[in-house]
Design a protein around this motif. Structure first.
Motif, mmCIF file in Angstrom:
data_model
loop_
_atom_site.group_PDB
_atom_site.id
_atom_site.type_symbol
_atom_site.label_atom_id
_atom_site.label_comp_id
_atom_site.label_asym_id
_atom_site.label_seq_id
_atom_site.Cartn_x
_atom_site.Cartn_y
_atom_site.Cartn_z
ATOM 1 N N HIS A 197 -13.787 -42.777 -40.797
ATOM 2 C CA HIS A 197 -13.118 -41.641 -41.421
ATOM 3 C C HIS A 197 -13.951 -40.879 -42.451
ATOM 4 N N PHE A 198 -14.905 -41.544 -43.122
ATOM 5 C CA PHE A 198 -15.469 -40.909 -44.304
ATOM 6 C C PHE A 198 -16.986 -40.862 -44.410
ATOM 7 N N ILE A 199 -17.688 -41.721 -43.708
ATOM 8 C CA ILE A 199 -19.117 -41.851 -43.974
ATOM 9 C C ILE A 199 -19.872 -40.552 -43.738
ATOM 10 N N SER A 200 -19.623 -39.896 -42.621
ATOM 11 C CA SER A 200 -20.413 -38.713 -42.280
ATOM 12 C C SER A 200 -19.625 -37.412 -42.381
ATOM 13 N N GLU A 201 -18.356 -37.484 -42.773
ATOM 14 C CA GLU A 201 -17.546 -36.278 -42.825
ATOM 15 C C GLU A 201 -16.928 -36.111 -44.206
ATOM 16 N N GLU A 202 -16.560 -34.879 -44.518
ATOM 17 C CA GLU A 202 -15.979 -34.573 -45.817
ATOM 18 C C GLU A 202 -14.563 -35.135 -45.919
ATOM 19 N N LEU A 203 -14.221 -35.599 -47.109
ATOM 20 C CA LEU A 203 -12.871 -36.103 -47.348
ATOM 21 C C LEU A 203 -11.889 -34.939 -47.381
ATOM 22 N N THR A 204 -10.844 -35.034 -46.573
ATOM 23 C CA THR A 204 -9.765 -34.050 -46.582
ATOM 24 C C THR A 204 -8.441 -34.798 -46.664
ATOM 25 N N ARG A 205 -7.388 -34.079 -46.989
ATOM 26 C CA ARG A 205 -6.070 -34.713 -47.048
ATOM 27 C C ARG A 205 -5.672 -35.268 -45.683
ATOM 28 N N ALA A 206 -5.935 -34.499 -44.635
ATOM 29 C CA ALA A 206 -5.572 -34.941 -43.285
ATOM 30 C C ALA A 206 -6.318 -36.215 -42.905
ATOM 31 N N GLU A 260 15.637 -50.237 -40.398
ATOM 32 C CA GLU A 260 14.822 -49.887 -39.235
ATOM 33 C C GLU A 260 14.666 -48.377 -39.067
ATOM 34 N N GLN A 261 15.744 -47.634 -39.241
ATOM 35 C CA GLN A 261 15.700 -46.188 -39.000
ATOM 36 C C GLN A 261 14.931 -45.434 -40.079
ATOM 37 N N LEU A 262 15.007 -45.918 -41.310
ATOM 38 C CA LEU A 262 14.377 -45.207 -42.422
ATOM 39 C C LEU A 262 12.957 -45.683 -42.720
ATOM 40 N N TYR A 263 12.576 -46.837 -42.175
ATOM 41 C CA TYR A 263 11.285 -47.425 -42.537
ATOM 42 C C TYR A 263 10.112 -46.501 -42.216
ATOM 43 N N GLN A 264 9.983 -46.060 -40.968
ATOM 44 C CA GLN A 264 8.834 -45.250 -40.576
ATOM 45 C C GLN A 264 8.777 -43.916 -41.314
ATOM 46 N N PRO A 265 9.906 -43.180 -41.428
ATOM 47 C CA PRO A 265 9.862 -41.940 -42.217
ATOM 48 C C PRO A 265 9.490 -42.186 -43.682
ATOM 49 N N THR A 266 9.923 -43.331 -44.228
ATOM 50 C CA THR A 266 9.589 -43.664 -45.618
ATOM 51 C C THR A 266 8.092 -43.895 -45.774
ATOM 52 N N ILE A 267 7.508 -44.655 -44.843
ATOM 53 C CA ILE A 267 6.065 -44.917 -44.873
ATOM 54 C C ILE A 267 5.287 -43.607 -44.761
ATOM 55 N N GLU A 268 5.687 -42.760 -43.832
ATOM 56 C CA GLU A 268 4.979 -41.493 -43.618
ATOM 57 C C GLU A 268 5.076 -40.582 -44.837
ATOM 58 N N LEU A 269 6.241 -40.551 -45.475
ATOM 59 C CA LEU A 269 6.408 -39.726 -46.669
ATOM 60 C C LEU A 269 5.585 -40.275 -47.830
ATOM 61 N N PHE A 270 5.546 -41.597 -47.953
ATOM 62 C CA PHE A 270 4.760 -42.233 -49.007
ATOM 63 C C PHE A 270 3.274 -41.931 -48.811
ATOM 64 N N ILE A 271 2.820 -41.991 -47.564
ATOM 65 C CA ILE A 271 1.428 -41.668 -47.243
ATOM 66 C C ILE A 271 1.123 -40.220 -47.613
ATOM 67 N N GLN A 272 2.046 -39.331 -47.295
ATOM 68 C CA GLN A 272 1.844 -37.915 -47.620
ATOM 69 C C GLN A 272 1.746 -37.708 -49.129
ATOM 70 N N PHE A 273 2.627 -38.366 -49.884
ATOM 71 C CA PHE A 273 2.601 -38.236 -51.340
ATOM 72 C C PHE A 273 1.279 -38.749 -51.919
ATOM 73 N N ILE A 274 0.804 -39.889 -51.409
ATOM 74 C CA ILE A 274 -0.449 -40.459 -51.914
ATOM 75 C C ILE A 274 -1.621 -39.529 -51.606
ATOM 76 N N ALA A 275 -1.712 -39.077 -50.356
ATOM 77 C CA ALA A 275 -2.825 -38.211 -49.958
ATOM 78 C C ALA A 275 -2.792 -36.880 -50.708
ATOM 79 N N ASP A 276 -1.615 -36.275 -50.797
ATOM 80 C CA ASP A 276 -1.501 -34.986 -51.491
ATOM 81 C C ASP A 276 -1.740 -35.136 -52.989
ATOM 82 N N GLY A 277 -1.392 -36.306 -53.525
ATOM 83 C CA GLY A 277 -1.566 -36.522 -54.954
ATOM 84 C C GLY A 277 -2.984 -36.889 -55.355
#
Length: 206
Positions: free
Chosen positions: A79-88, A179-196
């Motif tokens: 992900h990072f060695i040869s490319e620029e760090l981006t949020r995505a 079960e239903q909320l777990y994956q959306p919660t993980i994805e939202l948490f990831i978004q918050f961390i990356a954006d922050g």
């Protein structure tokens, strides 16, 4: 007296214990794997095991560290060695890290509360402290590099590592979250961390 092993034999036995331990711990778990199971598979006496490791927990811990190092190098190089760090790119890195913890049986076990507590009781505190320091020291140069280049926000690197660890620990709460909320919660948490943590491209300085 037990037989003496040459350096070549010691290296071979140690390697076999690590390989066999990884396979057995992954299949049966730490608690259900005995030293007798390990030594029988390797073809050595039980007493010989203690020439290499003080306990099966110590063997497990070394396997864990080897796995962490292998996965860390793979993730960072991809992900990072040869490319620029981006949020995505950082989001993809976090998603892959979560996926590895969820699917790798060695990691899955260490993050299960009873196994973690068992290891903490059996292993010396200084071994855990050394592990945490090593983990932080391996992450620090990369985080500092991103901060100097203006790609990541200027927070305490230890806090950044802690935030990423908190995401991994969140995977333990799947039953509590539901079960239903777990994956959306993980994805939202990831978004918050990356954006922050990762600055927008148009806000970076040269």
């Amino acid at each position: 007296m037990g037989r003496k092993f040459s350096e070549h034999e010691k290296e071979y036995i140690r390697k076999r214990l690590l390989e066999t331990g990884k396979n057995m711990f992954s299949t049966y778990g730490l608690k259900k794997t005995s030293i007798g199971d390990l030594t029988k598979s390797v073809g050595i006496a039980q007493g010989t095991f203690y020439l290499f490791f003080k306990s099966k927990e110590e063997l497990y811990f070394e396997i864990l560290e080897i796995e962490e190092e292998r996965v860390r190098k793979s993730l960072l190089s991809e992900h990072f060695i040869s490319e620029e760090l981006t949020r995505a790119r950082f989001k993809q890195f976090l998603k892959q890290a979560v996926s590895i913890v969820e699917t790798n049986p060695i990691f899955r076990q260490i993050y299960e509360e009873d196994v973690l507590e068992h290891l903490m009781r059996k292993l010396p505190p200084e071994k855990w402290e050394k592990h945490m320091i090593k983990d932080f020291n391996m992450s620090l140069p990369l985080i500092s590099h991103w901060q100097k280049e203006g790609r990541m926000v200027d927070l305490d690197p230890e806090l950044i590592v802690s935030m990423i660890r908190s995401l991994i620990l969140l995977t333990l709460q799947k039953k509590i979250i539901g079960e239903q909320l777990y994956q959306p919660t993980i994805e939202l948490f990831i978004q918050f961390i990356a954006d922050g943590l990762v600055k927008k491209e148009d806000l970076r300085h040269d």
